[in-house]
Motif scaffolding. Structure first.
Motif, PDB file in Angstrom:
ATOM      1  N   LEU A 104      44.253  -5.029 -62.011  1.00  0.00           N
ATOM      2  CA  LEU A 104      43.581  -4.394 -63.070  1.00  0.00           C
ATOM      3  C   LEU A 104      42.598  -3.512 -62.737  1.00  0.00           C
ATOM      4  O   LEU A 104      42.402  -2.220 -63.159  1.00  0.00           O
ATOM      5  CB  LEU A 104      43.016  -5.555 -64.120  1.00  0.00           C
ATOM      6  N   LEU A 105      41.640  -4.070 -61.524  1.00  0.00           N
ATOM      7  CA  LEU A 105      40.452  -3.128 -61.106  1.00  0.00           C
ATOM      8  C   LEU A 105      41.281  -2.066 -60.593  1.00  0.00           C
ATOM      9  O   LEU A 105      40.814  -0.896 -60.693  1.00  0.00           O
ATOM     10  CB  LEU A 105      39.737  -3.961 -60.138  1.00  0.00           C
ATOM     11  N   PHE A 106      42.244  -2.141 -59.878  1.00  0.00           N
ATOM     12  CA  PHE A 106      42.851  -0.860 -59.146  1.00  0.00           C
ATOM     13  C   PHE A 106      43.473   0.177 -60.262  1.00  0.00           C
ATOM     14  O   PHE A 106      43.385   1.179 -60.102  1.00  0.00           O
ATOM     15  CB  PHE A 106      44.126  -1.412 -58.303  1.00  0.00           C
ATOM     16  N   GLY A 107      43.935  -0.390 -61.234  1.00  0.00           N
ATOM     17  CA  GLY A 107      44.318   0.432 -62.459  1.00  0.00           C
ATOM     18  C   GLY A 107      43.049   1.130 -63.074  1.00  0.00           C
ATOM     19  O   GLY A 107      43.401   2.091 -63.374  1.00  0.00           O
ATOM     20  N   ILE A 108      41.942   0.337 -63.055  1.00  0.00           N
ATOM     21  CA  ILE A 108      40.758   1.015 -63.708  1.00  0.00           C
ATOM     22  C   ILE A 108      40.316   2.320 -62.905  1.00  0.00           C
ATOM     23  O   ILE A 108      39.824   3.246 -63.530  1.00  0.00           O
ATOM     24  CB  ILE A 108      39.901  -0.047 -64.087  1.00  0.00           C
ATOM     25  N   VAL A 109      40.454   1.940 -61.646  1.00  0.00           N
ATOM     26  CA  VAL A 109      39.663   2.902 -60.599  1.00  0.00           C
ATOM     27  C   VAL A 109      40.809   4.342 -60.673  1.00  0.00           C
ATOM     28  O   VAL A 109      40.271   5.127 -60.645  1.00  0.00           O
ATOM     29  CB  VAL A 109      39.555   2.324 -59.118  1.00  0.00           C
ATOM     30  N   PHE A 110      42.005   3.973 -60.678  1.00  0.00           N
ATOM     31  CA  PHE A 110      42.801   5.100 -60.634  1.00  0.00           C
ATOM     32  C   PHE A 110      42.903   5.773 -61.843  1.00  0.00           C
ATOM     33  O   PHE A 110      43.083   6.838 -61.980  1.00  0.00           O
ATOM     34  CB  PHE A 110      44.437   4.506 -60.454  1.00  0.00           C
ATOM     35  N   SER A 111      42.701   5.055 -63.042  1.00  0.00           N
ATOM     36  CA  SER A 111      42.670   5.772 -64.357  1.00  0.00           C
ATOM     37  C   SER A 111      41.537   6.814 -64.182  1.00  0.00           C
ATOM     38  O   SER A 111      41.531   7.671 -64.997  1.00  0.00           O
ATOM     39  CB  SER A 111      42.671   4.560 -65.274  1.00  0.00           C
ATOM     40  N   LEU A 112      40.523   5.999 -63.849  1.00  0.00           N
ATOM     41  CA  LEU A 112      39.041   6.839 -63.761  1.00  0.00           C
ATOM     42  C   LEU A 112      38.990   8.326 -63.029  1.00  0.00           C
ATOM     43  O   LEU A 112      38.837   9.303 -63.380  1.00  0.00           O
ATOM     44  CB  LEU A 112      37.859   6.126 -63.370  1.00  0.00           C
ATOM     45  N   ILE A 113      39.703   8.114 -61.915  1.00  0.00           N
ATOM     46  CA  ILE A 113      39.931   9.088 -61.009  1.00  0.00           C
ATOM     47  C   ILE A 113      40.993  10.327 -61.612  1.00  0.00           C
ATOM     48  O   ILE A 113      40.809  11.479 -61.741  1.00  0.00           O
ATOM     49  CB  ILE A 113      40.670   8.690 -59.490  1.00  0.00           C
ATOM     50  N   ALA A 114      42.070   9.760 -62.139  1.00  0.00           N
ATOM     51  CA  ALA A 114      43.190  10.646 -62.772  1.00  0.00           C
ATOM     52  C   ALA A 114      42.501  11.279 -64.060  1.00  0.00           C
ATOM     53  O   ALA A 114      42.601  12.519 -64.172  1.00  0.00           O
ATOM     54  CB  ALA A 114      44.377   9.679 -63.177  1.00  0.00           C
ATOM     55  N   ARG A 115      41.799  10.484 -64.853  1.00  0.00           N
ATOM     56  CA  ARG A 115      41.198  11.052 -66.134  1.00  0.00           C
ATOM     57  C   ARG A 115      40.169  12.036 -65.605  1.00  0.00           C
ATOM     58  O   ARG A 115      39.923  13.247 -66.328  1.00  0.00           O
ATOM     59  CB  ARG A 115      40.688  10.227 -66.893  1.00  0.00           C
TER      60      ARG A 115
END
Length: 394
Positions: A104-115
Motif C-alpha cells: 500500500l505504501l508503494f502504491g501511495i508513493v507511486f500514485s503521488l509521483i504519477a499524479r
C-alpha cells in the motif's frame, strides 16, 4: 495568489518526511496493524491535512482555502473508491496480511509521483490551450458514466503488464517474505510481491487520469492541486485497514462519486465556454454562461458524499452485501493455506468468517438471498468449515 519557491520547498520536504516516517516507523518491520493503531494514525493524517487547510485559509484567503478543502474532500473520496480496486488486487495475489502495508505504501508513493507528473502536465496544457477544459470536462462525464455501470468481479490483477512479465521473466508462485526477488532451483526469479506492486502502479496511472481533471475543475492553482492530492493520499494505508470490512458496505459510493464527477465535469465545460477560443463555437468568442463558484462546489461535494455514505450505512441491502462479501473473502483466504506465514492469522480469518455468518443468519432472507453467486459462496463457506474440522482433528 502566487506561492514562493520557499513555501514549495518546505511543503515537499514535509511530505517526504511523512512518507519516510511512515516507512521507517511502521512499514520496515512487517506486521498486521491493530484497529486502534489504524484509527489513531488515520486520524493524525486527516488532522494534519485539516491543519494545513486552515493555514491556507489564514495565509491564502477564503478562496484559496475553500479550493483546497473542496479538492481535498473530492480526492479523498476518490482515494477511498480506489481502495476497492486495491483490495481486489491484493486478494488476487494473496498478499500476506503482514506485508500488505508495504504494498500500500508503494502504491501511495507511486500514485503521488504519477499524479505530480499529470498535475504539471495539466497545468502546462491549461496555460497554453484553453480548450483543454472541454477535454477534462468530457473525461469526467465519461468517468461518471462508467461509475454507474456494474463493477466486474473479475481478476483485476490479470492485466497486460503482469501477463507480459510472466511471459518474458522467470516468476515465482510463492512469496519470500517481502522480497522482490528470490532464488528457486538456482535461478533468480521475480516474486509475487514485485508483480503486485506492478499491478498497483499500473492502476495508479489510470486513477490519475480521472482524479487530476477532477481537481483542476475546482482550482487551477497548481500548489493547491498538488497539496490537496498529496494530503488526500497520506493516511490511505491506515484507512485501508481501518475500513477494510466496511468497503463493501459503501454500496452507493459509486453513485455519489458519479454525481460529484458529473457536476465537476459540467463546471469545467461551463468554464471552457466562458473562456472559449474554439472557432467553431460562437465564432471563437466567449459564451455568456453561468460560472459555478467554489463555495457552491464545496457545498455540493460535501452534501452528495454525506448522503451517499449515510444511505449506504443505513441500507439493509448494504449490510447484507457487506456480510456476504466478507464471508466469501474470509472463506477463500482460509482455504488457501499459503495465505500467510502467521499461524494466528488462520484463526483470525476463521473467527471473522463465523462472525459474518452469525450476522447473515439474523438478516431478512430477501436481502441475503439477493447476493450474486450466493450458492457458490455457500459452497466456499461449507468447504472452509470442513477444512477447519480437519485442522482441529488429531
Amino acid at each position: 495568489m502566487a506561492v514562493s519557491p520557499l513555501i514549495w520547498g518546505i511543503t515537499i520536504v514535509v511530505i517526504l518526511a511523512l512518507l519516510a516516517f511512515d516507512y521507517f516507523f511502521h512499514i520496515r518491520k512487517a506486521h498486521v496493524p491493530t484497529l486502534k493503531e489504524a484509527a489513531i494514525w488515520s486520524s493524525i493524517y486527516v488532522g494534519i491535512a485539516l491543519v494545513f487547510g486552515i493555514l491556507v485559509l489564514v495565509f491564502g484567503g477564503a478562496t484559496m482555502g475553500s479550493e483546497y478543502f473542496a479538492g481535498y474532500i473530492t480526492e479523498k473520496a476518490l482515494s477511498v473508491d480506489n481502495l476497492f480496486v486495491f483490495l481486489i488486487i491484493i486478494a488476487s495475489f494473496k498478499v500476506p496480511r503482514e506485508d500488505q502495508q508495504k504494498v500500500l505504501l508503494f502504491g501511495i508513493v507511486f500514485s503521488l509521483i504519477a499524479r505530480t507528473g499529470f498535475i504539471f502536465l495539466g497545468a502546462a496544457l491549461i496555460n497554453s490551450f484553453a480548450w483543454v477544459f472541454y477535454a477534462f470536462g468530457l473525461i469526467l462525464l465519461l468517468t461518471a458514466g462508467n461509475l454507474l455501470k456494474p463493477k466486474s468481479n473479475g481478476d483485476e490483477a490479470d492485466n497486460f503488464m503482469i501477463r507480459l512479465a510472466r511471459k518474458f521473466f522467470h516468476t515465482s508462485e510463492h512469496y519470500d517474505g517481502d522480497k522482490l526477488f528470490t532464488v528457486e532451483n538456482g535461478k533468480r526469479v521475480l516474486t509475487p510481491m514485485l508483480l503486485v506492486m506492478v499491478a498497483i502502479g499500473g492502476t495508479d496511472i489510470l486513477f490519475a487520469l480521472d482524479s487530476i481533471p477532477a481537481i483542476f475543475g475546482l482550482t487551477q492553482n497548481v500548489y493547491i492541486v498538488f497539496t490537496a492530492t498529496a494530503f488526500s493520499l497520506m493516511g490511505l494505508r491506515q484507512l485501508y485497514f481501518l475500513i477494510d470490512g466496511l468497503l463493501d458496505r459503501l454500496i452507493y459510493l459509486s453513485y455519489g462519486l458519479a454525481a460529484v464527477l458529473g457536476f465537476i465535469g459540467v463546471k469545467l465545460i461551463l468554464h471552457a465556454m466562458h473562456e472559449n477560443t474554439l472557432p467553431f463555437i460562437n465564432n471563437g468568442e466567449p459564451v455568456p454562461v453561468i460560472e459555478i463558484t467554489t463555495g457552491l462546489s464545496l457545498t455540493v461535494i460535501i452534501g452528495v458524499l454525506v448522503i451517499t455514505v449515510l444511505a449506504s450505512l443505513l441500507s439493509k441491502a448494504g449490510k447484507a452485501q457487506t456480510a456476504i462479501n466478507n464471508a466469501r473473502r474470509h472463506a477463500v483466504n482460509y482455504l488457501d493455506l499459503d495465505y500467510t506465514a502467521d499461524p494466528a492469522e488462520r484463526e483470525r480469518i476463521y473467527t471473522a468468517l463465523r462472525e459474518e455468518e452469525r450476522q447473515i443468519e439474523t438478516m431478512d432472507p430477501k436481502y441475503r438471498n439477493k447476493a450474486k453467486d450466493v450458492e457458490a459462496i455457500r459452497a466456499e463457506v461449507a468447504k472452509a468449515h470442513r477444512k477447519h474440522e480437519e485442522y482441529l482433528s488429531p
